[in-house]
Design an enzyme around this catalytic site. Structure first.
Site, PDB file in Angstrom:
ATOM      1  N   HIS A  70      54.638  50.228  29.003  1.00  0.00           N
ATOM      2  CA  HIS A  70      54.572  50.854  27.677  1.00  0.00           C
ATOM      3  C   HIS A  70      53.196  50.626  27.037  1.00  0.00           C
ATOM      4  O   HIS A  70      52.505  51.578  26.653  1.00  0.00           O
ATOM      5  CB  HIS A  70      55.676  50.264  26.787  1.00  0.00           C
ATOM      6  N   GLU A  71      52.798  49.366  26.965  1.00  0.00           N
ATOM      7  CA  GLU A  71      51.502  49.058  26.338  1.00  0.00           C
ATOM      8  C   GLU A  71      50.364  49.634  27.181  1.00  0.00           C
ATOM      9  O   GLU A  71      49.338  50.056  26.649  1.00  0.00           O
ATOM     10  CB  GLU A  71      51.327  47.552  26.142  1.00  0.00           C
ATOM     11  N   HIS A 114      49.760  53.094  26.052  1.00  0.00           N
ATOM     12  CA  HIS A 114      48.942  53.088  24.821  1.00  0.00           C
ATOM     13  C   HIS A 114      47.475  52.812  25.165  1.00  0.00           C
ATOM     14  O   HIS A 114      46.564  53.443  24.639  1.00  0.00           O
ATOM     15  CB  HIS A 114      49.405  51.970  23.877  1.00  0.00           C
ATOM     16  N   GLU A 120      52.381  57.120  20.550  1.00  0.00           N
ATOM     17  CA  GLU A 120      53.652  56.679  21.124  1.00  0.00           C
ATOM     18  C   GLU A 120      54.093  57.608  22.267  1.00  0.00           C
ATOM     19  O   GLU A 120      54.776  57.163  23.191  1.00  0.00           O
ATOM     20  CB  GLU A 120      54.706  56.605  20.016  1.00  0.00           C
TER      21      GLU A 120
HETATM   22 MG    MG Z   1      54.521  51.574  21.156  1.00  0.00          MG
END
Ligand code: MG
Length: 492
Positions: free
Chosen positions: A255-256, A259, A285
């Protein structure tokens, strides 16, 4: 352009703040908290003064009369928006909000720990008053919530968000009820064994490298709550290792990482300008969710990576690929947002969005929040929290004065499905490529279509240009129906 050199200063001040904030959340000794607070306040004062200066106002006025190319014109548009917004907020109001934030956050920590909403409610009441005042000062096209949303999702209105979230809620609630009827099968209750943080770090680092995360301009550390911070040549991520389950750190890394790829993907020649900044939090996001959920929780991804994961973790030796895939895609109504699966997650957001709007519009008083919260959980997820700690006290956002942020998480899910659909049109074989360990094709597409665009377009235009469609919930709903219909063998 003089304006860009002033903005470059703002940008440098902000990036210094990012590094201080990273340090605060990773290695800073607790005794340094007060000094760090003062340092951060000082930096934000410098950046506020720079962007609201008369000189910036004058330069913007002059540039309004000049014909500019699309890139310069986007830069001026964004600097003007920031200048207008910051100038509209009186310094004493901003200072009062900044001063209340640590006190209110501290009260929230205590309230959550002791399960006593009354400890937090006076601070929340004051914070809400200040934020309403701020909305009035900033101004809005339709409703006060627009002014708060603008900080995170500029150029998108409350009305637009409401429309897509309403549709999402109508589709998701029955879907969740249907999926929740399937009792998690016994294999899911298996013991996961032990997972040393060093072994976890090693394999997640190699997955991040395969995704294209550049460790020469980034690093991976651990912190209580995972986050990504920084931009361009210094983009850092964190995760939180659990010793008895590899999944939380694994998926927070992916997830990170999503980003971080966005932040590392801007054109370096635009560094310290709005063109080397993210478009909106919803778009940000979308990048993390696309990697974490659409790619990272797909069977294609694990066809390639599961043998590697199983090789690294003896605890998985008895678990087949199919079991593992099922274990990372279990749908179950739950009370805690950050632990929710990708189907129920959005209902947690819809609940917060409805409550926030009623709070800002004065239809819901602070003391009525716990009851409203429980009723909405009952309505959307069929469960009620037993305590406020697992109910309306679970998130830090309101304590920090952050209203209008929650919907960007759900918008991220919707955008991610829209983008993935567009990617598949250009690369019909993307899933086969992923199953062969090729993550580069996806990254190259994201770079060209989203990352390198920076703030060239508002989110609504970006999604139209990239996908040919406006923001909508259809692709996300289709994605869920297709994926969970197959996994659970149900028809929606
Ligand atoms: Mg996030």
């Amino acid at each position: 352009m003089d304006l860009l050199s002033i903005y470059a200063e703002v940008s440098k001040v902000n990036s210094i703040g990012s590094i201080l904030s990273w340090d605060q959340n990773t290695y800073m000794p607790p005794g340094a908290a007060a000094d760090r607070g003062a340092q951060m306040a000082y930096l934000s004062q410098i950046s506020h003064r720079l962007i609201t200066s008369e000189k910036v106002g004058k330069l913007l006025g002059e540039l309004r009369k000049v014909e500019l190319d699309p890139v310069k014109s986007a830069m001026v548009r964004e600097i003007e928006r920031l200048h207008r917004r910051k100038t509209a907020i009186p310094e004493d109001l901003e200072a009062e909000i900044a001063g209340l934030e640590p006190i209110s956050t501290q009260a929230w920590v205590e309230a959550k720990k002791k399960d006593r909403f009354d400890i937090f409610s006076p601070h929340l009441t004051r914070m809400l008053e200040l934020k309403k005042e701020l909305a009035e000062k900033v101004g809005y096209p339709d409703v006060p919530y627009d002014a708060l949303l603008e900080e995170y999702e500029p150029y998108t209105t409350t009305g637009q968000v409401r429309e897509v979230l309403n549709r999402l809620g109508e589709e998701l609630a029955p879907m969740v009820r249907k999926l929740a009827d399937f009792k998690a099968d016994n294999r899911m209750n298996m013991k996961w064994g032990k997972y040393a943080p060093e072994a976890q770090e090693r394999i997640y680092t190699s997955i991040l490298e395969d995704m294209g995360y550049d460790f020469g301009r980034g690093r991976l550390d651990s912190s209580e709550h995972p986050f990504t911070i920084g931009s361009n040549d210094d983009v850092r991520i964190t995760t939180h290792y659990m010793l008895d389950d590899p999944r939380p750190a694994l998926f927070s890394c992916i997830h990170e990482g999503g980003h971080a790829l966005y932040e590392q993907g801007f054109h370096i020649r635009y560094k310290n300008t709005p063109m080397a900044e993210f478009c909106s939090l919803g778009i940000h996001e979308s990048q993390s969710r696309l990697w974490e959920n659409i790619i990272g929780r797909s069977i294609h991804f694990w066809k390639h990576y599961y043998p590697l994961l199983r090789g690294a973790f003896p605890g998985l030796s008895n678990m087949t690929l199919e079991h593992f895939h099922r274990s990372i895609n279990t749908v179950k109504p739950s009370l805690i947002r950050v632990e929710a699966d990708e189907v129920t997650y959005n209902l947690h957001i819809i609940i917060r969005f409805e409550i926030e709007i009623d709070m800002i519009e004065g239809k819901l008083s602070v003391k009525e929040i716990p009851q409203a919260w429980s009723d909405l959980y009952e309505k959307y997820l069929g469960i009620r929290p037993k305590t406020d700690s697992e109910g309306c006290l679970q998130d830090i956002h309101w304590a920090m004065g952050v209203f209008g942020y929650f919907p960007t998480y759900a918008l991220g899910n919707l955008y991610s499905a829209q983008f993935y659909n567009a990617m598949k049109k250009q690369h019909p074989d993307i899933e086969r490529l992923i199953s062969e360990g090729d993550l580069r094709t996806a990254l190259v597409w994201l770079r060209a279509n989203i990352h390198e665009k920076g703030k060239l377009y508002p989110a609504s235009e970006l999604v139209k240009i990239v996908t040919g469609e406006h923001l909508n919930a259809d692709h996300f709903i289709d994605y869920l129906k297709d994926k969970y219909g197959t996994l659970y063998n149900v028809y929606f």
